[in-house]
Design an enzyme around this catalytic site. Structure first.
Site, PDB file in Angstrom:
ATOM      1  N   THR A 171       0.850  -1.197   0.000  1.00  0.00           N
ATOM      2  CA  THR A 171       0.000   0.000   0.000  1.00  0.00           C
ATOM      3  C   THR A 171       0.878   1.236   0.000  1.00  0.00           C
ATOM      4  O   THR A 171       1.759   1.378   0.847  1.00  0.00           O
ATOM      5  CB  THR A 171      -0.919   0.043   1.242  1.00  0.00           C
ATOM      6  OG1 THR A 171      -0.120   0.043   2.424  1.00  0.00           O
ATOM      7  CG2 THR A 171      -1.893  -1.116   1.243  1.00  0.00           C
ATOM      8  N   ASN A 180       1.435   4.774   0.946  1.00  0.00           N
ATOM      9  CA  ASN A 180       0.863   5.687   1.934  1.00  0.00           C
ATOM     10  C   ASN A 180       1.060   7.126   1.477  1.00  0.00           C
ATOM     11  O   ASN A 180       2.134   7.482   0.995  1.00  0.00           O
ATOM     12  CB  ASN A 180       1.541   5.477   3.283  1.00  0.00           C
ATOM     13  CG  ASN A 180       1.219   4.110   3.878  1.00  0.00           C
ATOM     14  OD1 ASN A 180       1.478   3.063   3.269  1.00  0.00           O
ATOM     15  ND2 ASN A 180       0.632   4.117   5.050  1.00  0.00           N
ATOM     16  N   GLU A 183      -4.010   4.798   2.664  1.00  0.00           N
ATOM     17  CA  GLU A 183      -3.069   3.925   1.945  1.00  0.00           C
ATOM     18  C   GLU A 183      -3.752   3.307   0.740  1.00  0.00           C
ATOM     19  O   GLU A 183      -4.879   2.860   0.803  1.00  0.00           O
ATOM     20  CB  GLU A 183      -2.445   2.876   2.866  1.00  0.00           C
ATOM     21  CG  GLU A 183      -3.345   2.276   3.908  1.00  0.00           C
ATOM     22  CD  GLU A 183      -2.621   1.249   4.774  1.00  0.00           C
ATOM     23  OE1 GLU A 183      -1.773   0.507   4.267  1.00  0.00           O
ATOM     24  OE2 GLU A 183      -2.935   1.187   5.968  1.00  0.00           O
TER      25      GLU A 183
HETATM   26  P1  ADP Z   1       5.100   0.856   3.573  1.00  0.00           P
HETATM   27  O1  ADP Z   1       4.875   0.342   4.953  1.00  0.00           O
HETATM   28  O2  ADP Z   1       6.349   1.703   3.458  1.00  0.00           O
HETATM   29  O3  ADP Z   1       3.907   1.566   3.004  1.00  0.00           O
HETATM   30  P2  ADP Z   1       4.419  -1.437   1.918  1.00  0.00           P
HETATM   31  O4  ADP Z   1       4.855  -2.832   2.217  1.00  0.00           O
HETATM   32  O5  ADP Z   1       2.977  -1.097   2.149  1.00  0.00           O
HETATM   33  O6  ADP Z   1       5.389  -0.463   2.678  1.00  0.00           O
HETATM   34  O7  ADP Z   1       4.804  -1.169   0.396  1.00  0.00           O
HETATM   35  C1  ADP Z   1       4.422   0.047  -0.193  1.00  0.00           C
HETATM   36  C2  ADP Z   1       5.354   0.516  -1.273  1.00  0.00           C
HETATM   37  O8  ADP Z   1       5.518  -0.491  -2.268  1.00  0.00           O
HETATM   38  C3  ADP Z   1       4.769   1.733  -1.995  1.00  0.00           C
HETATM   39  O9  ADP Z   1       5.157   2.955  -1.371  1.00  0.00           O
HETATM   40  C4  ADP Z   1       5.344   1.586  -3.395  1.00  0.00           C
HETATM   41  O10 ADP Z   1       6.577   2.272  -3.501  1.00  0.00           O
HETATM   42  C5  ADP Z   1       5.573   0.086  -3.560  1.00  0.00           C
HETATM   43  N1  ADP Z   1       4.569  -0.634  -4.386  1.00  0.00           N
HETATM   44  C6  ADP Z   1       4.897  -1.587  -5.299  1.00  0.00           C
HETATM   45  N2  ADP Z   1       3.799  -2.085  -5.895  1.00  0.00           N
HETATM   46  C7  ADP Z   1       2.730  -1.446  -5.356  1.00  0.00           C
HETATM   47  C8  ADP Z   1       1.305  -1.518  -5.587  1.00  0.00           C
HETATM   48  N3  ADP Z   1       0.783  -2.362  -6.484  1.00  0.00           N
HETATM   49  N4  ADP Z   1       0.504  -0.704  -4.849  1.00  0.00           N
HETATM   50  C9  ADP Z   1       1.043   0.143  -3.947  1.00  0.00           C
HETATM   51  N5  ADP Z   1       2.358   0.263  -3.678  1.00  0.00           N
HETATM   52  C10 ADP Z   1       3.213  -0.516  -4.377  1.00  0.00           C
HETATM   53  N1  RBF Z   2      -7.144  -2.630   7.993  1.00  0.00           N
HETATM   54  C1  RBF Z   2      -8.051  -2.947   8.958  1.00  0.00           C
HETATM   55  O1  RBF Z   2      -7.706  -3.000  10.125  1.00  0.00           O
HETATM   56  N2  RBF Z   2      -9.360  -3.180   8.659  1.00  0.00           N
HETATM   57  C2  RBF Z   2      -9.835  -3.142   7.379  1.00  0.00           C
HETATM   58  O2  RBF Z   2     -11.037  -3.370   7.173  1.00  0.00           O
HETATM   59  C3  RBF Z   2      -8.901  -2.830   6.327  1.00  0.00           C
HETATM   60  N3  RBF Z   2      -9.300  -2.798   5.036  1.00  0.00           N
HETATM   61  C4  RBF Z   2      -8.387  -2.512   4.064  1.00  0.00           C
HETATM   62  C5  RBF Z   2      -8.808  -2.497   2.735  1.00  0.00           C
HETATM   63  C6  RBF Z   2      -7.910  -2.213   1.705  1.00  0.00           C
HETATM   64  C7  RBF Z   2      -8.381  -2.209   0.283  1.00  0.00           C
HETATM   65  C8  RBF Z   2      -6.545  -1.932   2.010  1.00  0.00           C
HETATM   66  C9  RBF Z   2      -5.561  -1.623   0.931  1.00  0.00           C
HETATM   67  C10 RBF Z   2      -6.127  -1.952   3.336  1.00  0.00           C
HETATM   68  C11 RBF Z   2      -7.036  -2.238   4.365  1.00  0.00           C
HETATM   69  N4  RBF Z   2      -6.629  -2.259   5.692  1.00  0.00           N
HETATM   70  C12 RBF Z   2      -7.544  -2.573   6.683  1.00  0.00           C
HETATM   71  C13 RBF Z   2      -5.273  -1.849   6.069  1.00  0.00           C
HETATM   72  C14 RBF Z   2      -4.313  -2.993   6.304  1.00  0.00           C
HETATM   73  O3  RBF Z   2      -4.370  -3.355   7.649  1.00  0.00           O
HETATM   74  C15 RBF Z   2      -2.922  -2.496   5.932  1.00  0.00           C
HETATM   75  O4  RBF Z   2      -2.900  -2.089   4.584  1.00  0.00           O
HETATM   76  C16 RBF Z   2      -1.822  -3.484   6.021  1.00  0.00           C
HETATM   77  O5  RBF Z   2      -1.146  -3.345   7.194  1.00  0.00           O
HETATM   78  C17 RBF Z   2      -2.184  -4.868   5.567  1.00  0.00           C
HETATM   79  O6  RBF Z   2      -1.106  -5.716   5.516  1.00  0.00           O
HETATM   80 MG    MG Z   3       1.914   0.834   3.020  1.00  0.00          MG
END
Ligand code: ADP
Ligand code: RBF
Ligand code: MG
Length: 218
Positions: free
Chosen positions: A54, A56, A146
């Site tokens: 995701t 952020n 995110e």
């Molecule tokens: P963080 O805790 O830093 O957000 P994540 O494990 O959620 O780390 O990974 C997010 C990062 O991965 C994004 O900031 C982006 O640079 C990269 N990324 C790669 N593919 C995707 C995708 N399909 N959707 C969102 N982020 C992606």
């Molecule tokens: N986190 C929650 O605690 N509850 C949710 O219902 C929830 N829904 C999510 C839906 C989407 C589409 C995404 C991208 C994230 C959501 N998350 C939710 C956040 C999730 O906990 C976080 O992206 C990560 O830490 C997952 O690995």
């Molecule tokens: Mg993230």
């Protein structure tokens, strides 16, 4: 009886949910909602390892965010990718779905292609699902936004400018009995978003240029 508020029941991710959001005629008020910002580091929980990275983005410059309902939204995300980013050379027709799309997925992913001059600058547009809120499963104390971009990327895009055109609300955020239940529900969100965005009236035209950097009157 204690004063402590009872926690809401936890979901096992098996509840029946709508498979498509909004009417075929297109998004309805208050949508589209818009948001933009640079992609920053998130909570570092290894979302990537779960197949659901995701991106952020900071929530402090978005006027409507404090009053928006916490939950899952969907729409289009644009990214201004740097010259050397491998995703700039991947034509949309051969682009890979995000890892969260299982082989069982029956929904083809919709695409939006900006005009050539915009493509040249490095803007790309992708379908997205996003969470706005406190992530009850992780009990965050700050509200976050995110975005899971529904596309596989060979390389990260931290620091890139991202713009969002949010077209609908999928569901409230929930607490879950397990990580598997949470991930299962996010996969379902991705399916629902893909199905909803595929309709002509939801494909838009880059939201009047908002998605490739134009200023827009709200
Ligand atoms: P963080 O805790 O830093 O957000 P994540 O494990 O959620 O780390 O990974 C997010 C990062 O991965 C994004 O900031 C982006 O640079 C990269 N990324 C790669 N593919 C995707 C995708 N399909 N959707 C969102 N982020 C992606
Ligand atoms: N986190 C929650 O605690 N509850 C949710 O219902 C929830 N829904 C999510 C839906 C989407 C589409 C995404 C991208 C994230 C959501 N998350 C939710 C956040 C999730 O906990 C976080 O992206 C990560 O830490 C997952 O690995
Ligand atoms: Mg993230």
């Amino acid at each position: 009886m204690s004063d402590k508020q009872e926690d809401a029941p936890k979901s096992d991710g098996r509840a029946t949910r709508p498979q498509i959001i909004g009417p075929d005629s297109g998004p309805e008020a208050p949508f589209p909602l818009r948001m933009s910002g640079k992609v920053v580091s998130g909570f570092g929980r290894g979302s990537k390892e779960l197949g659901i990275p995701t991106a952020n983005i900071p929530v402090d410059t978005t006027p409507w965010i404090d009053t928006a309902e916490s939950g899952v939204y969907f729409g289009w995300a644009s990214l201004l990718l740097p010259e050397a980013h491998p995703s700039l050379t991947t034509p949309p027709s051969t682009s890979q779905p995000s890892t969260t799309f299982t082989s069982a997925s029956i929904t083809p992913i919709p695409t939006l292609t900006p005009p050539p001059s915009v493509l040249e600058k490095g803007w790309r547009i992708y379908p997205m699902v996003m969470s706005i809120g406190f992530n009850p499963f992780y009990k965050n104390t700050v509200r976050s936004a995110e975005v899971h971009v529904m596309q596989k990327f060979e390389k990260d895009f931290y620091g890139c400018q991202m713009r969002l055109c949010i077209l609908g609300f999928i569901r409230k955020e929930l607490d879950y009995v397990s990580l598997e239940a949470l991930v299962g529900d996010i996969r379902m969100d991705i399916e629902v978003a893909g199905r909803s965005l595929r309709r002509e009236a939801w494909m838009g035209k880059g939201d009047g240029g908002w998605l490739w950097g134009r200023r827009i009157k709200w």
